[in-house]
Design an enzyme around this catalytic site. Structure first.
Site, PDB file in Angstrom:
ATOM      1  N   ASP A  79       0.844  -1.201   0.000  1.00 24.02           N
ATOM      2  CA  ASP A  79       0.000   0.000   0.000  1.00 24.02           C
ATOM      3  C   ASP A  79       0.872   1.241   0.000  1.00 24.02           C
ATOM      4  O   ASP A  79       2.081   1.185   0.218  1.00 24.02           O
ATOM      5  CB  ASP A  79      -0.939  -0.002   1.220  1.00 24.02           C
ATOM      6  CG  ASP A  79      -2.272   0.667   0.894  1.00 24.02           C
ATOM      7  OD1 ASP A  79      -2.276   1.723   0.214  1.00 24.02           O
ATOM      8  OD2 ASP A  79      -3.314   0.140   1.308  1.00 24.02           O
ATOM      9  N   ASP A  94       3.464   2.464  -4.774  1.00 24.80           N
ATOM     10  CA  ASP A  94       2.648   3.509  -5.385  1.00 24.80           C
ATOM     11  C   ASP A  94       2.248   2.959  -6.752  1.00 24.80           C
ATOM     12  O   ASP A  94       3.088   2.848  -7.650  1.00 24.80           O
ATOM     13  CB  ASP A  94       3.448   4.813  -5.537  1.00 24.80           C
ATOM     14  CG  ASP A  94       2.622   5.908  -6.218  1.00 24.80           C
ATOM     15  OD1 ASP A  94       1.513   5.616  -6.716  1.00 24.80           O
ATOM     16  OD2 ASP A  94       3.102   7.055  -6.264  1.00 24.80           O
ATOM     17  N   VAL A  95       0.977   2.616  -6.911  1.00 25.15           N
ATOM     18  CA  VAL A  95       0.574   1.916  -8.141  1.00 25.15           C
ATOM     19  C   VAL A  95       0.596   2.812  -9.377  1.00 25.15           C
ATOM     20  O   VAL A  95       0.407   2.327 -10.484  1.00 25.15           O
ATOM     21  CB  VAL A  95      -0.826   1.266  -8.009  1.00 25.15           C
ATOM     22  CG1 VAL A  95      -0.855   0.233  -6.899  1.00 25.15           C
ATOM     23  CG2 VAL A  95      -1.928   2.300  -7.849  1.00 25.15           C
ATOM     24  N   ASN A 115      -6.354  -3.845  -5.992  1.00 21.39           N
ATOM     25  CA  ASN A 115      -7.476  -3.221  -5.284  1.00 21.39           C
ATOM     26  C   ASN A 115      -7.321  -1.721  -5.065  1.00 21.39           C
ATOM     27  O   ASN A 115      -8.275  -1.049  -4.677  1.00 21.39           O
ATOM     28  CB  ASN A 115      -7.640  -3.918  -3.918  1.00 21.39           C
ATOM     29  CG  ASN A 115      -8.728  -3.316  -3.084  1.00 21.39           C
ATOM     30  OD1 ASN A 115      -9.902  -3.429  -3.418  1.00 21.39           O
ATOM     31  ND2 ASN A 115      -8.358  -2.632  -1.995  1.00 21.39           N
ATOM     32  N   TYR A 132     -14.261   8.598 -12.372  1.00 20.47           N
ATOM     33  CA  TYR A 132     -14.289   7.368 -11.567  1.00 20.47           C
ATOM     34  C   TYR A 132     -15.090   6.282 -12.284  1.00 20.47           C
ATOM     35  O   TYR A 132     -14.620   5.140 -12.420  1.00 20.47           O
ATOM     36  CB  TYR A 132     -14.895   7.659 -10.187  1.00 20.47           C
ATOM     37  CG  TYR A 132     -14.859   6.457  -9.269  1.00 20.47           C
ATOM     38  CD1 TYR A 132     -13.696   6.112  -8.574  1.00 20.47           C
ATOM     39  CD2 TYR A 132     -15.975   5.635  -9.115  1.00 20.47           C
ATOM     40  CE1 TYR A 132     -13.653   4.995  -7.749  1.00 20.47           C
ATOM     41  CE2 TYR A 132     -15.937   4.514  -8.291  1.00 20.47           C
ATOM     42  CZ  TYR A 132     -14.780   4.206  -7.610  1.00 20.47           C
ATOM     43  OH  TYR A 132     -14.732   3.086  -6.787  1.00 20.47           O
ATOM     44  N   LYS A 173     -13.497   2.754 -13.785  1.00 18.05           N
ATOM     45  CA  LYS A 173     -13.922   1.432 -13.315  1.00 18.05           C
ATOM     46  C   LYS A 173     -14.533   0.616 -14.455  1.00 18.05           C
ATOM     47  O   LYS A 173     -14.367  -0.613 -14.502  1.00 18.05           O
ATOM     48  CB  LYS A 173     -14.898   1.575 -12.144  1.00 18.05           C
ATOM     49  CG  LYS A 173     -14.242   2.114 -10.873  1.00 18.05           C
ATOM     50  CD  LYS A 173     -13.149   1.180 -10.364  1.00 18.05           C
ATOM     51  CE  LYS A 173     -12.597   1.590  -9.001  1.00 18.05           C
ATOM     52  NZ  LYS A 173     -11.592   0.643  -8.491  1.00 18.05           N
TER      53      LYS A 173
HETATM   54  P1  NAI Z   1     -10.080   3.029   0.806  1.00 15.39           P
HETATM   55  O1  NAI Z   1      -9.898   4.451   0.479  1.00 15.39           O
HETATM   56  O2  NAI Z   1     -10.206   2.601   2.214  1.00 15.39           O
HETATM   57  O3  NAI Z   1      -8.936   2.128   0.123  1.00 15.39           O
HETATM   58  C1  NAI Z   1      -8.296   2.485  -1.058  1.00 15.39           C
HETATM   59  C2  NAI Z   1      -6.950   1.840  -1.061  1.00 15.39           C
HETATM   60  O4  NAI Z   1      -6.213   2.194  -2.236  1.00 15.39           O
HETATM   61  C3  NAI Z   1      -6.118   2.311   0.139  1.00 15.39           C
HETATM   62  O5  NAI Z   1      -5.454   1.202   0.670  1.00 15.39           O
HETATM   63  C4  NAI Z   1      -5.166   3.297  -0.485  1.00 15.39           C
HETATM   64  O6  NAI Z   1      -3.987   3.505   0.233  1.00 15.39           O
HETATM   65  C5  NAI Z   1      -4.926   2.607  -1.817  1.00 15.39           C
HETATM   66  N1  NAI Z   1      -4.298   3.505  -2.783  1.00 15.39           N
HETATM   67  C6  NAI Z   1      -4.742   4.686  -3.248  1.00 15.39           C
HETATM   68  N2  NAI Z   1      -3.846   5.255  -4.072  1.00 15.39           N
HETATM   69  C7  NAI Z   1      -2.799   4.395  -4.134  1.00 15.39           C
HETATM   70  C8  NAI Z   1      -1.561   4.392  -4.828  1.00 15.39           C
HETATM   71  N3  NAI Z   1      -1.198   5.406  -5.618  1.00 15.39           N
HETATM   72  N4  NAI Z   1      -0.735   3.342  -4.646  1.00 15.39           N
HETATM   73  C9  NAI Z   1      -1.075   2.311  -3.852  1.00 15.39           C
HETATM   74  N5  NAI Z   1      -2.237   2.246  -3.177  1.00 15.39           N
HETATM   75  C10 NAI Z   1      -3.085   3.274  -3.315  1.00 15.39           C
HETATM   76  O7  NAI Z   1     -11.398   2.582   0.043  1.00 15.39           O
HETATM   77  P2  NAI Z   1     -12.018   1.173  -0.261  1.00 15.39           P
HETATM   78  O8  NAI Z   1     -13.458   1.377  -0.312  1.00 15.39           O
HETATM   79  O9  NAI Z   1     -11.487   0.127   0.608  1.00 15.39           O
HETATM   80  O10 NAI Z   1     -11.519   0.961  -1.771  1.00 15.39           O
HETATM   81  C11 NAI Z   1     -10.940  -0.250  -2.231  1.00 15.39           C
HETATM   82  C12 NAI Z   1     -11.310  -0.433  -3.668  1.00 15.39           C
HETATM   83  O11 NAI Z   1     -12.729  -0.628  -3.744  1.00 15.39           O
HETATM   84  C13 NAI Z   1     -11.012   0.772  -4.560  1.00 15.39           C
HETATM   85  O12 NAI Z   1     -10.520   0.320  -5.809  1.00 15.39           O
HETATM   86  C14 NAI Z   1     -12.375   1.432  -4.733  1.00 15.39           C
HETATM   87  O13 NAI Z   1     -12.446   2.176  -5.921  1.00 15.39           O
HETATM   88  C15 NAI Z   1     -13.267   0.211  -4.738  1.00 15.39           C
HETATM   89  N6  NAI Z   1     -14.666   0.466  -4.443  1.00 15.39           N
HETATM   90  C16 NAI Z   1     -15.067   0.992  -3.252  1.00 15.39           C
HETATM   91  C17 NAI Z   1     -16.412   1.199  -3.008  1.00 15.39           C
HETATM   92  C18 NAI Z   1     -16.910   1.781  -1.726  1.00 15.39           C
HETATM   93  O14 NAI Z   1     -18.115   2.126  -1.635  1.00 15.39           O
HETATM   94  N7  NAI Z   1     -16.101   1.897  -0.674  1.00 15.39           N
HETATM   95  C19 NAI Z   1     -17.440   0.863  -4.001  1.00 15.39           C
HETATM   96  C20 NAI Z   1     -16.905   0.301  -5.213  1.00 15.39           C
HETATM   97  C21 NAI Z   1     -15.574   0.107  -5.416  1.00 15.39           C
END
Ligand code: NAI
Length: 254
Positions: A41, A68-69, A95, A161, A165
């Site tokens: 992460d 950093d993805v 993810n 967004y 997706k």
């Molecule tokens: P979150 O904000 O808690 O997690 C997002 C994750 O992506 C975090 O671990 C963050 O550090 C990581 N991240 C962001 N930019 C990054 C980078 N440049 N390099 C490495 N890691 C990076 O949110 P959540 O909800 O857990 O999101 C996880 C996935 O689920 C995401 O892809 C999000 O788009 C997707 N999602 C979430 C929904 C929701 O309602 N929470 C609904 C649909 C999809």
């Protein structure tokens, strides 16, 4: 003949974007199912330390990495580090994701737009590019990308967004066809509104209206989403190729 048991015992997983939210729940669910877990992460030092402790408490091997993805070099490095520690990777979860507070297209900030595409789409592409050669050599792999219900049911003011997706869903189906004959499955999970930090980024009004319209009447918990990843990562899911699995409380039904 595939034994119909959802175990991941002895499997090695790499979860990119794994320290918090849905990714963290996936790491813990994988470990509970018996998998060794490498997670990577951006920043999040405290969350990584606590996740590592929780994973180790489940008596599996675990490592926490920095990534950093948006950087292909960084993604390639975590794949390499995972291989050095675990020897091989059976399961890859892409993810990492970001969103924004939203804006109509005429007010679009292209820096925000680029950031969303760099993380949500390019991060997934880099992950697959660097793990698939290794999986091809072994003739086995399970890749699960995180898309969103908004890929299937876009909303106003979140064009970047939704489009990013939808691109993840299409990329998943495309790559799935390239590797299905080599023992590798590629699928995506399209979560609905889920109770994580990201949920409220779209604004209270937007989120409350979406939740009120949901048949189930509430947001999902990360653990309810994670079970779909465990299934797709398991051997009994071997006939799922290029699919979108949608734990979403009934928002999109097909
Ligand atoms: P979150 O904000 O808690 O997690 C997002 C994750 O992506 C975090 O671990 C963050 O550090 C990581 N991240 C962001 N930019 C990054 C980078 N440049 N390099 C490495 N890691 C990076 O949110 P959540 O909800 O857990 O999101 C996880 C996935 O689920 C995401 O892809 C999000 O788009 C997707 N999602 C979430 C929904 C929701 O309602 N929470 C609904 C649909 C999809």
């Amino acid at each position: 003949m595939v034994e119909n048991v959802m175990t991941l015992t002895g499997r090695n997983a790499l979860v990119i974007g794994g320290a918090v939210g849905i990714g963290r729940a996936v790491c813990l669910a994988f470990a509970k199912a018996g998998a060794n877990v490498a997670f990577a992460d951006l920043d999040k030092r405290d969350e990584k330390a606590s996740l590592l402790a929780e994973l180790e408490a489940q008596s599996v091997d675990a490592i926490g990495l920095d990534v950093d993805v948006t950087s292909e070099t960084s993604v390639a490095a975590v794949v390499r580090q995972t291989l050095e520690s675990f020897g091989h990777i059976d399961i890859l979860v892409n993810n990492a994701g970001v969103t924004s507070s939203g804006s109509p297209i005429q007010g679009q900030d292209w820096d925000v737009w680029s950031r969303i595409f760099d993380v949500n789409l390019m991060g997934v592409a880099y992950g697959m590019k660097h793990v698939i050669p290794h999986m091809l050599e072994r003739g086995y792999g399970r890749i699960i990308n995180t898309s969103s219900q908004l890929a299937h049911k876009p909303v106003a003011n979140h064009g970047a967004y939704c489009a990013s997706k939808a691109a993840v869903t299409a990329l998943t189906a495309s790559v799935a066809q390239e590797v299905a004959g080599a023992g590798i499955t590629v699928n995506c999970v399209c979560p609905g509104m889920t109770n994580t930090a990201m949920l409220w980024v779209g604004g209270e009004e937007f989120v409350n209206a979406k939740l009120a319209a949901l048949p189930i009447g509430r947001a999902g918990e990360p653990e309810e989403i994670a079970s779909a990843y465990v299934y797709l990562a398991s051997d009994p899911a071997g006939f799922f190729i290029g699919q979108s699995i949608s734990p979403n409380g009934g928002d999109v039904m097909w």
